[in-house]
Design a protein around this motif. Structure first.
Motif, PDB file in Angstrom:
ATOM      1  N   LYS A   1     -88.304  56.064  54.587  1.00 61.64           N
ATOM      2  CA  LYS A   1     -87.654  57.355  54.800  1.00 61.64           C
ATOM      3  C   LYS A   1     -86.136  57.240  54.758  1.00 61.64           C
ATOM      4  CE  LYS A   1     -91.332  59.574  57.461  1.00 61.64           C
ATOM      5  NZ  LYS A   1     -91.482  60.700  56.504  1.00 61.64           N
ATOM      6  N   ARG A   2     -85.629  56.114  55.248  1.00 68.66           N
ATOM      7  CA  ARG A   2     -84.179  55.957  55.372  1.00 68.66           C
ATOM      8  C   ARG A   2     -83.534  55.359  54.123  1.00 68.66           C
ATOM      9  NH1 ARG A   2     -80.507  55.933  59.476  1.00 68.66           N
ATOM     10  NH2 ARG A   2     -78.675  54.575  59.257  1.00 68.66           N
ATOM     11  N   CYS A   3     -84.218  54.445  53.470  1.00 71.73           N
ATOM     12  CA  CYS A   3     -83.572  53.634  52.430  1.00 71.73           C
ATOM     13  C   CYS A   3     -83.928  54.013  50.997  1.00 71.73           C
ATOM     14  CB  CYS A   3     -83.930  52.151  52.644  1.00 71.73           C
ATOM     15  SG  CYS A   3     -83.387  51.480  54.228  1.00 71.73           S
ATOM     16  N   LEU A   4     -85.024  54.743  50.789  1.00 72.25           N
ATOM     17  CA  LEU A   4     -85.453  55.029  49.429  1.00 72.25           C
ATOM     18  C   LEU A   4     -84.978  56.398  48.966  1.00 72.25           C
ATOM     19  CD1 LEU A   4     -89.155  53.736  49.485  1.00 72.25           C
ATOM     20  CD2 LEU A   4     -87.096  52.513  48.759  1.00 72.25           C
ATOM     21  N   ALA A   5     -84.591  56.459  47.722  1.00 68.44           N
ATOM     22  CA  ALA A   5     -84.277  57.743  47.081  1.00 68.44           C
ATOM     23  C   ALA A   5     -85.488  58.149  46.246  1.00 68.44           C
ATOM     24  CB  ALA A   5     -83.044  57.604  46.202  1.00 68.44           C
ATOM     25  N   GLU A   6     -85.805  59.443  46.271  1.00 63.70           N
ATOM     26  CA  GLU A   6     -86.965  59.897  45.509  1.00 63.70           C
ATOM     27  C   GLU A   6     -86.701  59.809  44.016  1.00 63.70           C
ATOM     28  OE1 GLU A   6     -89.974  59.925  45.023  1.00 63.70           O
ATOM     29  OE2 GLU A   6     -90.549  61.380  46.568  1.00 63.70           O
ATOM     30  N   SER A   7     -87.706  59.390  43.284  1.00 61.80           N
ATOM     31  CA  SER A   7     -87.622  59.356  41.824  1.00 61.80           C
ATOM     32  C   SER A   7     -88.993  59.655  41.261  1.00 61.80           C
ATOM     33  CB  SER A   7     -87.133  57.980  41.338  1.00 61.80           C
ATOM     34  OG  SER A   7     -88.072  56.965  41.654  1.00 61.80           O
ATOM     35  N   ARG A   8     -88.998  60.260  40.102  1.00 60.47           N
ATOM     36  CA  ARG A   8     -90.259  60.586  39.433  1.00 60.47           C
ATOM     37  C   ARG A   8     -89.978  60.743  37.942  1.00 60.47           C
ATOM     38  NH1 ARG A   8     -89.277  64.899  42.731  1.00 60.47           N
ATOM     39  NH2 ARG A   8     -91.131  64.484  43.971  1.00 60.47           N
ATOM     40  N   SER A   9     -91.017  60.830  37.180  1.00 58.18           N
ATOM     41  CA  SER A   9     -90.884  60.986  35.739  1.00 58.18           C
ATOM     42  C   SER A   9     -90.240  62.317  35.402  1.00 58.18           C
ATOM     43  CB  SER A   9     -92.268  60.892  35.084  1.00 58.18           C
ATOM     44  OG  SER A   9     -92.189  61.237  33.725  1.00 58.18           O
ATOM     45  N   GLU A  10     -89.390  62.319  34.370  1.00 61.02           N
ATOM     46  CA  GLU A  10     -88.809  63.566  33.884  1.00 61.02           C
ATOM     47  C   GLU A  10     -89.840  64.387  33.117  1.00 61.02           C
ATOM     48  OE1 GLU A  10     -85.444  62.576  31.571  1.00 61.02           O
ATOM     49  OE2 GLU A  10     -84.266  61.796  33.256  1.00 61.02           O
ATOM     50  N   ARG A  11     -90.951  63.734  32.780  1.00 63.16           N
ATOM     51  CA  ARG A  11     -92.025  64.421  32.063  1.00 63.16           C
ATOM     52  C   ARG A  11     -93.338  64.211  32.817  1.00 63.16           C
ATOM     53  NH1 ARG A  11     -89.026  61.819  28.186  1.00 63.16           N
ATOM     54  NH2 ARG A  11     -90.541  60.152  27.873  1.00 63.16           N
ATOM     55  N   PRO A  12     -93.463  64.827  33.990  1.00 59.41           N
ATOM     56  CA  PRO A  12     -94.679  64.626  34.798  1.00 59.41           C
ATOM     57  C   PRO A  12     -95.919  65.144  34.084  1.00 59.41           C
ATOM     58  CG  PRO A  12     -93.377  66.437  35.672  1.00 59.41           C
ATOM     59  CD  PRO A  12     -92.531  65.780  34.631  1.00 59.41           C
ATOM     60  N   ARG A  13     -97.027  64.491  34.379  1.00 61.18           N
ATOM     61  CA  ARG A  13     -98.298  64.880  33.790  1.00 61.18           C
ATOM     62  C   ARG A  13     -99.224  65.434  34.875  1.00 61.18           C
ATOM     63  NH1 ARG A  13     -99.826  59.891  29.675  1.00 61.18           N
ATOM     64  NH2 ARG A  13     -97.747  59.589  28.785  1.00 61.18           N
ATOM     65  N   ARG A  14    -100.200  66.215  34.419  1.00 62.93           N
ATOM     66  CA  ARG A  14    -101.219  66.669  35.349  1.00 62.93           C
ATOM     67  C   ARG A  14    -102.109  65.488  35.734  1.00 62.93           C
ATOM     68  NH1 ARG A  14    -103.823  71.500  32.013  1.00 62.93           N
ATOM     69  NH2 ARG A  14    -103.521  69.905  30.406  1.00 62.93           N
ATOM     70  N   LEU A  15    -102.679  65.548  36.929  1.00 63.29           N
ATOM     71  CA  LEU A  15    -103.554  64.473  37.382  1.00 63.29           C
ATOM     72  C   LEU A  15    -104.769  64.367  36.474  1.00 63.29           C
ATOM     73  CD1 LEU A  15    -104.300  62.316  39.466  1.00 63.29           C
ATOM     74  CD2 LEU A  15    -105.431  64.112  40.796  1.00 63.29           C
ATOM     75  N   ASP A  16    -104.990  63.183  35.956  1.00 56.71           N
ATOM     76  CA  ASP A  16    -106.136  62.893  35.098  1.00 56.71           C
ATOM     77  C   ASP A  16    -107.344  62.641  36.005  1.00 56.71           C
ATOM     78  OD1 ASP A  16    -107.949  62.002  33.248  1.00 56.71           O
ATOM     79  OD2 ASP A  16    -106.843  60.184  32.723  1.00 56.71           O
ATOM     80  N   VAL A  17    -107.998  63.717  36.434  1.00 55.08           N
ATOM     81  CA  VAL A  17    -109.056  63.616  37.448  1.00 55.08           C
ATOM     82  C   VAL A  17    -110.216  62.760  36.968  1.00 55.08           C
ATOM     83  CG1 VAL A  17    -110.725  64.921  38.827  1.00 55.08           C
ATOM     84  CG2 VAL A  17    -108.430  65.850  38.424  1.00 55.08           C
ATOM     85  N   PHE A  18    -110.700  63.027  35.760  1.00 53.32           N
ATOM     86  CA  PHE A  18    -111.859  62.274  35.265  1.00 53.32           C
ATOM     87  C   PHE A  18    -111.510  60.809  35.009  1.00 53.32           C
ATOM     88  CE2 PHE A  18    -112.979  66.669  34.008  1.00 53.32           C
ATOM     89  CZ  PHE A  18    -114.175  66.770  34.710  1.00 53.32           C
ATOM     90  N   GLY A  19    -110.297  60.567  34.521  1.00 54.40           N
ATOM     91  CA  GLY A  19    -109.870  59.189  34.335  1.00 54.40           C
ATOM     92  C   GLY A  19    -109.776  58.449  35.657  1.00 54.40           C
TER      93      GLY A  19
END
Length: 482
Positions: free
Chosen positions: A197-215
């Motif tokens: 909570k204190r030390c990490l900065a949030e990061s994620r893909s600039e091109r997020p994908r939908r959750l591949d439920v079946f995969g």
């Protein structure tokens, strides 16, 4: 001629220096990785007191050793994809919280069933910590020498966790009982949560994908079935349940591949398998588990049964190997300007093969010093290998899928570890000697060492193939990543 690490155009970045939060991010990610490996290895020295306290039979004892692997391998790739798309810090923090809760559940478990559930949950929580860790590091450290050093630190955290886990568990068992091991793990997990909570900065893909439920469903079920089959096989490979579980696991993997080939936004892009660096990363991790982790995980058992060492003493001897891997991983940054990642993989595996060969010829009358030279050489090779795997896991995938790359790499490593341990134990137990059990274990260990050496050589051959293929692709302007 050395080949430089290639960075595909899709991973280009405008940042050339580490972010302001880079050092706290590295320390937090490495502490999480360290904690995962400590948790993964504690059962090697807590099995006997845990089984006695919970009145666990032979079958339950096999599952005590394996349950965490089931949760870990089933969720690693899934957690990597979720972290890339929905936030690496978020998934990492949820993993720390889940590890704390599941550790407490293990500490208070009244019977084997509850304890096994706790260990499976610990494995799943570990996947949520481990999968985003390399993605967090690669986001904080753009390509360059600083990233290479950071990835070496991550590789050192792997070795340190393996070194500390068995010794930590043995010491706490002697002074506070086996339940104390899990109470302390729970407290350390809460500390990790606070750090995230204190030390990490949030990061994620600039091109997020939908959750591949079946995969996600087919992969988690398939890997869980494979691990279950391998675990069941330790108590007898002729059981029908073993063949059924392994067969269903293979069918599940085939189903996963079909799903990924059809779905619009797959969790694992099968086109990555045309990249030599990606193949080398996965195969290198798989053969690391098969050849190295499988054998070294059984070294304490060999030392106890063949040489009569106590669990604590056996853990300290194993720390020669894992401790040297920490040092070697930290120093492996000096290889980055001389060796391509795939070449570093091959060098690490070949060095490990030499170290394993030096372990051959153990006699029940020998002392632990007889194994020291081989453990030193194998430890150096392991450090070079861990750092090289981290480099390839990040460099062989697009930057926005870094956690997924980590998930693939670690899934292969831990699935290979489960298979490697099963093979080593099967080979050791295949030797029978009436009235001389210690000699039988020593003979079985020699045979297992030969198998491990062969696996090292096969892994090195794949890595060298990837290096050559990467060279050809680089010459034609394609992305090699190796």
């Amino acid at each position: 001629m050395a080949i430089r690490e290639l960075t595909p155009p899709s991973r280009a970045t405008t940042t050339t220096a580490p972010t302001a939060s880079a050092s706290p991010t590295l320390l937090t990610a490495c502490f999480g990785t360290f904690l995962v490996l400590v948790n993964y290895t504690v059962t090697t020295t807590t099995l006997a007191p845990t089984a006695a306290s919970l009145h666990a039979g032979a079958a339950a004892q096999t599952w005590i050793l394996t349950a965490a692997s089931v949760g870990l391998t089933a969720l690693l790739l899934i957690m990597g994809g979720v972290a890339d798309d929905h936030g690496r810090k978020r998934v990492f923090g949820l993993g720390a919280l889940a590890l704390a809760v599941s550790s407490v559940l293990g500490a208070v478990a009244p019977d084997p069933a509850v304890f096994l559930i706790a260990r499976v949950l610990q494995g799943g929580a570990s996947a949520a910590i481990l999968a985003p860790s390399l993605g967090l590091i690669s986001e904080a450290f753009p390509p360059g020498p600083a990233r290479v050093r950071a990835l070496g630190g991550w590789g050192a955290a792997v070795g340190l966790g393996i070194a500390v886990g068995p010794v930590y568990a043995a010491l706490l068992v002697d002074h506070g009982g086996w339940r104390t091991v899990y109470w302390v793990l729970g407290a350390l997990s809460l500390l990790l949560l606070a750090l995230s909570k204190r030390c990490l900065a949030e990061s994620r893909s600039e091109r997020p994908r939908r959750l591949d439920v079946f995969g996600a469903l087919t992969l988690s079920v398939a890997v869980a079935l494979l691990n279950a089959g391998l675990a069941q096989g330790r108590s007898g490979w002729g059981q029908p349940s073993v063949a059924i579980l392994l067969g269903l696991g293979v069918v599940g993997l085939a189903g996963f591949a079909l799903v990924e080939a059809k779905v619009a936004e797959p969790m694992l892009d099968l086109a990555l398998f045309r990249t030599p660096g990606f193949v080398a990363a996965g195969a290198g991790a798989l053969f690391t588990g098969l050849s190295l982790v499988g054998l070294m995980s059984c070294v304490p058992l060999i030392l106890e049964r063949a040489l009569g060492l106590t669990p604590l003493a056996a853990g300290l001897v194993l720390a020669i190997w894992s401790g040297l891997s920490v040092v070697a991983a930290l120093q492996a940054r000096h290889l980055a300007t001389r060796l391509a990642p795939a070449t570093q993989l091959a060098v690490g595996l070949l060095t490990c093969a030499v170290g394993e060969a030096a372990l051959y010829g153990l006699s029940s009358g020998d002392g632990w010093v007889r194994l020291a030279p081989g453990l030193v050489v194998a430890g150096i090779g392991s450090g070079v290998l861990n750092a090289g795997l981290a480099r390839l896991a990040v460099s062989s995938v697009p930057a926005h899928r870094a956690a997924m790359g980590s998930g693939v790499n670690n899934t292969a490593r831990y699935l290979g570890s489960s298979l490697g341990i099963a093979i080593v134990l099967a080979v050791i137990n295949s030797v029978r000697s009436a009235g001389h059990p210690a000699a039988a274990v020593a003979t079985g260990a020699d045979r297992a060492i030969l198998v491990a050496i062969l696996m090292c050589l096969l892994g090195a051959a794949v890595a060298l193939w990837a290096r050559a293929a990467g060279t050809r692709q680089a010459g034609s302007g394609a992305d090699a990543g190796a």
